[in-house]
Scaffold this motif. Structure first.
Motif, short mmCIF file in Angstrom:
data_model
loop_
_atom_site.label_atom_id
_atom_site.label_comp_id
_atom_site.label_asym_id
_atom_site.label_seq_id
_atom_site.Cartn_x
_atom_site.Cartn_y
_atom_site.Cartn_z
N UNK A 1 0.83 -1.20 0.00
CA UNK A 1 0.00 0.00 0.00
C UNK A 1 0.87 1.25 0.00
N UNK A 2 1.89 1.27 0.84
CA UNK A 2 2.76 2.44 0.94
C UNK A 2 3.51 2.72 -0.35
N UNK A 3 4.00 1.66 -1.00
CA UNK A 3 4.73 1.84 -2.26
C UNK A 3 3.81 2.38 -3.35
N UNK A 4 2.63 1.79 -3.44
CA UNK A 4 1.66 2.24 -4.43
C UNK A 4 1.27 3.69 -4.20
N UNK A 5 0.96 4.02 -2.95
CA UNK A 5 0.52 5.37 -2.62
C UNK A 5 1.65 6.39 -2.74
N UNK A 6 2.88 5.95 -2.58
CA UNK A 6 4.01 6.87 -2.75
C UNK A 6 4.03 7.45 -4.15
N UNK A 7 3.79 6.60 -5.14
CA UNK A 7 3.73 7.08 -6.52
C UNK A 7 2.59 8.08 -6.69
N UNK B 1 13.62 -2.61 -8.73
CA UNK B 1 13.13 -2.19 -10.05
C UNK B 1 12.12 -1.05 -9.89
N UNK B 2 11.24 -1.17 -8.91
CA UNK B 2 10.23 -0.14 -8.66
C UNK B 2 10.87 1.22 -8.39
N UNK B 3 11.84 1.27 -7.50
CA UNK B 3 12.45 2.56 -7.15
C UNK B 3 13.35 3.08 -8.27
N UNK B 4 13.94 2.16 -9.05
CA UNK B 4 14.70 2.61 -10.22
C UNK B 4 13.78 3.32 -11.21
N UNK B 5 12.63 2.70 -11.47
CA UNK B 5 11.66 3.32 -12.37
C UNK B 5 11.13 4.63 -11.85
N UNK B 6 10.86 4.69 -10.53
CA UNK B 6 10.38 5.93 -9.93
C UNK B 6 11.41 7.04 -10.07
N UNK B 7 12.68 6.71 -9.84
CA UNK B 7 13.74 7.71 -9.95
C UNK B 7 13.85 8.24 -11.37
N UNK B 8 13.77 7.33 -12.36
CA UNK B 8 13.83 7.74 -13.76
C UNK B 8 12.63 8.63 -14.09
N UNK B 9 11.46 8.24 -13.63
CA UNK B 9 10.24 8.99 -13.91
C UNK B 9 10.29 10.40 -13.31
N UNK B 10 10.68 10.50 -12.04
CA UNK B 10 10.72 11.80 -11.37
C UNK B 10 11.80 12.69 -11.98
#
Length: 256
Positions: A80-86, A152-161
């Motif tokens: 839930x926290x990871x999803x909501x962080x995005x 992988x999730x945080x790598x993608x988030x970093x690229x996106x942001x």
């Protein structure tokens, strides 16, 4: 009470819809951002549009969590926290950082709201209601799929942001021209922000190891890959010489 078999049918229907959307978006462009064309209804302020479009998924996930008997489960709360962080970023932070006075069509907002609510039902439904009992024990947090998926999730988030940051800062105050992004992953693809989002939700599918997560990752691919193709073609119309000197792919580095 919705039965697990009904939830599986729901996921299958969403998967079929993703395939249809993927095909259609190669023929019909979603008219917002630099592809805005005035064909999707009245326009409203871009910042407000993003909040209205993205906030529902954040709110519905909160409701599903609060109403669930699993709301105190450690693994479920991590998911839930990871999803909501995005979506905390996408719903409330990203819109406030937008510059200029762009607009967004009502039609795009409505379609975004519908999908986001359905996606909250997919992810929240699986995490808090339909995942088998004891499927996500605390041992899950040290499993290979969770560790790899989270990376992988945080790598993608970093690229996106970072890619969003690059796009926001292409223009100086008062400038309304379009520029070709050059920094970060934009050195390899013309839609680096979308690449980051695909990586991010692929990571989420891995770390939850769920059909619901996989369907969302496929939807992300189906929505953003055709859009990246349209942006790629628009950039080639606007920056033919620059792209000839420094060619790059659409959305997947070295591949497409």
């Amino acid at each position: 009470m919705i039965q697990p078999s009904t939830f599986r049918i729901f996921l299958l229907v969403m998967l079929i819809c993703a395939v249809v959307v993927f095909i259609c978006l190669y023929f019909v462009r979603a008219g917002y951002g630099m592809l805005r064309d005035g064909k999707w209804g009245p326009q409203i302020n871009n910042k407000l549009g993003w909040v209205l479009m993205e906030a529902p998924v954040f709110i519905v996930m909160c409701i599903l969590c609060f109403c669930s008997p699993r709301r105190d489960d450690a693994v479920c709360l991590v998911f839930f926290g990871l999803f909501q962080l995005h979506y905390l970023n996408r719903s409330f932070i990203y819109p406030l950082l937008l510059k200029g006075h762009s607009t967004m069509p009502i039609g795009i907002i409505v379609m975004g709201v519908v999908f986001n609510i359905l996606n909250a039902c997919m992810q929240g439904g699986w995490i808090f209601y339909f995942a088998p009992e004891n499927y996500y024990t605390t041992a899950w947090l040290t499993s290979p799929q969770f560790i790899i998926g989270t990376l992988v999730f945080f790598t993608g988030m970093a690229i996106n942001i970072h890619s969003d940051h690059v796009i926001r800062n292409l223009r100086k105050p008062g400038d309304t021209k379009h520029y070709l992004p050059q920094k970060g992953m934009f050195r390899y693809v013309t839609s680096a922000n979308y690449f980051g989002e695909i990586v991010e939700w692929t990571g989420f599918a891995i770390l939850t190891w769920s059909a619901a997560g996989a369907v969302f990752a496929i939807w992300t691919f189906a929505n953003l890959v055709p859009r990246s193709d349209a942006i790629y073609k628009r950039y080639h119309e606007m920056f033919a010489e620059e792209l000839k000197e420094k060619p790059r792919k659409r959305i997947i580095p070295f591949i497409y």
